[in-house]
Design a protein around this motif. Structure first.
Motif, mmCIF file in Angstrom:
data_model
loop_
_atom_site.group_PDB
_atom_site.id
_atom_site.type_symbol
_atom_site.label_atom_id
_atom_site.label_comp_id
_atom_site.label_asym_id
_atom_site.label_seq_id
_atom_site.Cartn_x
_atom_site.Cartn_y
_atom_site.Cartn_z
ATOM 1 N N GLY A 110 0.782 -1.226 0.000
ATOM 2 C CA GLY A 110 0.000 0.000 0.000
ATOM 3 C C GLY A 110 0.813 1.274 0.000
ATOM 4 O O GLY A 110 0.280 2.358 0.260
ATOM 5 N N VAL A 111 2.113 1.166 -0.296
ATOM 6 C CA VAL A 111 2.977 2.343 -0.369
ATOM 7 C C VAL A 111 2.787 3.017 -1.726
ATOM 8 O O VAL A 111 2.795 2.352 -2.764
ATOM 9 N N GLU A 112 2.609 4.337 -1.718
ATOM 10 C CA GLU A 112 2.481 5.089 -2.967
ATOM 11 C C GLU A 112 3.846 5.174 -3.650
ATOM 12 O O GLU A 112 4.879 5.303 -2.981
ATOM 13 N N ILE A 113 3.867 5.145 -4.987
ATOM 14 C CA ILE A 113 5.127 5.075 -5.735
ATOM 15 C C ILE A 113 5.182 6.158 -6.805
ATOM 16 O O ILE A 113 4.204 6.381 -7.526
ATOM 17 N N ALA A 114 6.339 6.843 -6.910
ATOM 18 C CA ALA A 114 6.540 7.854 -7.950
ATOM 19 C C ALA A 114 7.978 7.779 -8.453
ATOM 20 O O ALA A 114 8.865 7.245 -7.780
ATOM 21 N N LEU A 115 8.204 8.337 -9.636
ATOM 22 C CA LEU A 115 9.519 8.367 -10.277
ATOM 23 C C LEU A 115 10.028 9.800 -10.322
ATOM 24 O O LEU A 115 9.274 10.733 -10.614
ATOM 25 N N ALA A 116 11.331 9.979 -10.043
ATOM 26 C CA ALA A 116 11.950 11.303 -10.105
ATOM 27 C C ALA A 116 13.342 11.147 -10.711
ATOM 28 O O ALA A 116 14.313 10.886 -10.005
ATOM 29 N N THR A 117 13.440 11.293 -12.033
ATOM 30 C CA THR A 117 14.699 11.058 -12.741
ATOM 31 C C THR A 117 15.172 12.309 -13.468
ATOM 32 O O THR A 117 14.358 13.077 -13.991
ATOM 33 N N SER A 118 16.480 12.493 -13.518
ATOM 34 C CA SER A 118 17.050 13.618 -14.256
ATOM 35 C C SER A 118 17.076 13.373 -15.756
ATOM 36 O O SER A 118 17.382 14.283 -16.524
ATOM 37 N N SER A 119 16.771 12.159 -16.195
ATOM 38 C CA SER A 119 16.724 11.869 -17.625
ATOM 39 C C SER A 119 15.599 12.657 -18.296
ATOM 40 O O SER A 119 14.495 12.743 -17.753
ATOM 41 N N HIS A 142 2.579 10.294 -12.154
ATOM 42 C CA HIS A 142 3.540 10.185 -11.049
ATOM 43 C C HIS A 142 4.964 9.966 -11.561
ATOM 44 O O HIS A 142 5.801 9.419 -10.847
ATOM 45 N N ARG A 143 5.219 10.397 -12.788
ATOM 46 C CA ARG A 143 6.562 10.358 -13.364
ATOM 47 C C ARG A 143 7.057 11.786 -13.552
ATOM 48 O O ARG A 143 6.449 12.565 -14.291
ATOM 49 N N VAL A 144 8.153 12.128 -12.900
ATOM 50 C CA VAL A 144 8.756 13.450 -13.048
ATOM 51 C C VAL A 144 10.116 13.263 -13.719
ATOM 52 O O VAL A 144 11.000 12.585 -13.180
ATOM 53 N N LEU A 145 10.281 13.866 -14.906
ATOM 54 C CA LEU A 145 11.517 13.733 -15.674
ATOM 55 C C LEU A 145 12.361 14.992 -15.562
ATOM 56 O O LEU A 145 11.884 16.048 -15.118
ATOM 57 N N GLY A 146 13.600 14.895 -15.995
ATOM 58 C CA GLY A 146 14.535 16.002 -15.823
ATOM 59 C C GLY A 146 14.171 17.254 -16.575
ATOM 60 O O GLY A 146 14.568 18.360 -16.179
ATOM 61 N N ASP A 147 13.434 17.115 -17.682
ATOM 62 C CA ASP A 147 13.054 18.305 -18.454
ATOM 63 C C ASP A 147 11.616 18.723 -18.170
ATOM 64 O O ASP A 147 10.997 19.423 -18.965
ATOM 65 N N ASP A 148 11.092 18.328 -17.018
ATOM 66 C CA ASP A 148 9.741 18.732 -16.605
ATOM 67 C C ASP A 148 9.711 20.252 -16.405
ATOM 68 O O ASP A 148 10.520 20.802 -15.656
ATOM 69 N N ALA A 149 8.779 20.917 -17.085
ATOM 70 C CA ALA A 149 8.701 22.377 -17.033
ATOM 71 C C ALA A 149 8.376 22.895 -15.638
ATOM 72 O O ALA A 149 8.581 24.085 -15.345
ATOM 73 N N ARG A 150 7.890 22.039 -14.765
ATOM 74 C CA ARG A 150 7.549 22.453 -13.408
ATOM 75 C C ARG A 150 8.775 22.574 -12.503
ATOM 76 O O ARG A 150 8.676 23.109 -11.388
ATOM 77 N N PRO A 152 12.045 24.499 -11.809
ATOM 78 C CA PRO A 152 12.668 25.755 -12.223
ATOM 79 C C PRO A 152 14.079 25.536 -12.765
ATOM 80 O O PRO A 152 14.778 24.602 -12.331
ATOM 81 N N PRO A 153 14.527 26.341 -13.698
ATOM 82 C CA PRO A 153 15.898 26.231 -14.211
ATOM 83 C C PRO A 153 16.918 26.289 -13.068
ATOM 84 O O PRO A 153 16.802 27.125 -12.165
ATOM 85 N N GLY A 154 17.882 25.391 -13.123
ATOM 86 C CA GLY A 154 18.906 25.372 -12.096
ATOM 87 C C GLY A 154 18.499 24.683 -10.811
ATOM 88 O O GLY A 154 19.277 24.656 -9.846
ATOM 89 N N LYS A 155 17.303 24.119 -10.759
ATOM 90 C CA LYS A 155 16.822 23.488 -9.526
ATOM 91 C C LYS A 155 16.780 21.963 -9.634
ATOM 92 O O LYS A 155 15.977 21.304 -8.982
ATOM 93 N N GLY A 156 17.645 21.402 -10.494
ATOM 94 C CA GLY A 156 17.777 19.948 -10.521
ATOM 95 C C GLY A 156 18.537 19.468 -9.300
ATOM 96 O O GLY A 156 18.945 20.256 -8.444
ATOM 97 N N LYS A 157 18.740 18.151 -9.180
ATOM 98 C CA LYS A 157 19.526 17.611 -8.071
ATOM 99 C C LYS A 157 20.907 18.279 -8.066
ATOM 100 O O LYS A 157 21.468 18.511 -9.133
ATOM 101 N N PRO A 158 21.416 18.706 -6.899
ATOM 102 C CA PRO A 158 21.075 18.313 -5.530
ATOM 103 C C PRO A 158 19.994 19.163 -4.850
ATOM 104 O O PRO A 158 19.761 18.969 -3.651
ATOM 105 N N ALA A 159 19.379 20.108 -5.537
ATOM 106 C CA ALA A 159 18.247 20.828 -4.951
ATOM 107 C C ALA A 159 17.095 19.846 -4.718
ATOM 108 O O ALA A 159 17.004 18.814 -5.386
#
Length: 289
Positions: A110-119, A142-150, A152-159
Motif C-alpha cells: 500500500g505504499v504510494e510510488i513515484a519516479l523522479a529522474t534527471s533523464s 507520477h513520473r517526473v523527468l529532468g526536463d519537466d517544465a515544473r 525551475p531552471p537550475g533546480k535539478g539535483k542536488p536541490a
C-alpha cells in the motif's frame, strides 16, 4: 537540519531515481562515453568524474564532462555522436537485481510510488519503452523527468525540487480520493548517486542509497556524510541555488531545504535492493512465511 534528530516515521511513499537505481543504464552511459573518448584518443572516464555527473541534469553534467574531457570536437558534434550510440545502447537496459521484487512489495504493502529522474523525455523513452513490466508501477502522472517544465531552471539535483514535485503528484491523487496527504518525512527516496541522496535529504525525506560498487569505493570513509547529504559536491551555480533555498528556510518561507545530520537515522546504505528490509521503514513485509 532536515531530521532535527527525531526518529523517522513509517513510510507511506517511495520515490525512485531511475538510472543506476532501477536499471543498469549507468554502465551503458559509461560504455557510450568511453567509446567516444577512445574515438578521439582520450582516456576512459574515471569514477572521480563520473561521480560528479550522476544525478545531474544534462546541461550541468555536460559542463563538468567537457571541462575534463577537452575533446577536439565541438559540443554539438559530441552530442550528435553520443545520441547515435545511445539510440543503440539504451534499448538494452535491464532492471537491476531486486528492483521488480521491491516495486511489487511496496505496491502490495500500500505504499504510494513515484519516479523522479534527471533523464529527459527522449532518453527516458529509449530506456523504458521495452520494460513495461517495470515502469507499469509508475503511473504517468507520477513520473517526473529532468526536463519537466515544473522544475525551475537550475533546480535539478542536488536541490530538493524534483522530489518535492514527485510527492506533490502523489498528494494530488490522494486529495482527489479524499485521502490524507503524505508529508516529506513519510517518503523514502531511493537513489544511487551522491547528489541524488542530497536532493532527497534536502527534501526532508528519508533516503536509501544503493551506489554502484565503484562509486562506493570512491566515497570510502565518507559514507556517513553522503547519507546526511553533507558532501558538498555541488558546483558554483548549484551552490548559489542551495544558499537561496537555505535562506528561505531560515526566513520561514520554506519548510524543507536543508541537508541532514550525520548518524541521524534518516539515511540507509544498501549494497543492493535484493532482500529489502521493509520493517526498518515501518512497512509491513509483503512476503508471508
Amino acid at each position: 537540519m532536515a531530521s532535527t534528530n527525531t526518529p523517522p516515521p513509517p513510510i507511506r511513499a517511495a520515490l525512485f531515481d531511475m538510472d543506476g537505481l532501477l536499471i543498469d543504464s549507468e554502465d551503458l552511459y559509461t560504455t557510450c562515453t568511453n567509446t567516444l573518448l577512445s574515438r578521439y584518443a582520450r582516456p576512459p572516464l574515471p569514477w572521480s568524474i563520473k561521480a560528479q555527473l550522476q544525478g545531474r541534469p544534462g546541461p550541468q553534467a555536460g559542463q563538468i564532462f567537457h571541462a575534463w574531457a577537452q575533446l577536439p570536437i565541438p559540443v554539438d558534434q559530441f552530442l550528435a555522436e553520443q545520441t547515435e550510440i545511445q539510440k543503440e545502447l539504451f534499448p538494452q537496459c535491464q532492471p537491476l537485481p531486486g528492483v521488480l521484487d521491491v516495486l511489487e512489495g511496496l505496491e502490495v504493502s500500500g505504499v504510494e510510488i513515484a519516479l523522479a529522474t534527471s533523464s529527459h523525455a527522449g532518453n527516458f523513452e529509449l530506456k523504458s519503452s521495452h520494460l513495461p513490466h517495470l515502469f507499469c508501477y509508475f503511473e504517468l502522472q507520477h513520473r517526473v523527468l529532468g526536463d519537466d517544465a515544473r522544475i525551475p531552471p537550475g533546480k535539478g539535483k542536488p536541490a530538493p525540487d524534483i522530489y518535492l514535485l514527485a510527492l506533490s503528484t502523489l498528494n494530488a491523487t490522494l486529495r482527489g480520493k479524499g485521502e490524507p496527504e503524505i508529508s516529506p518525512e513519510e517518503c523514502l527516496v531511493f537513489e544511487d548517486s551522491v547528489l541524488g541522496v542530497e536532493s532527497g535529504r534536502r527534501a526532508g525525506m528519508q533516503v536509501v542509497w544503493v551506489p554502484h560498487p565503484e562509486l562506493l569505493i570512491e566515497y570510502r570513509g565518507k559514507e556517513k556524510d553522503v547519507l546526511a547529504g553533507l558532501t558538498g559536491e555541488h558546483k558554483e551555480d548549484e551552490e548559489q541555488q542551495l544558499k537561496s533555498i537555505e535562506t528561505e528556510v531560515a526566513q520561514g518561507k520554506r519548510k524543507v531545504g536543508l541537508p541532514g545530520e550525520v548518524d541521524d537515522g534518516w539515511g540507509t546504505l544498501l549494497n543492493s535492493l535484493e532482500g529489502f528490509p521493509y520493517g526498518k521503514f515501518g512497512i509491513e513485509n509483503p512476503v508471508q512465511d
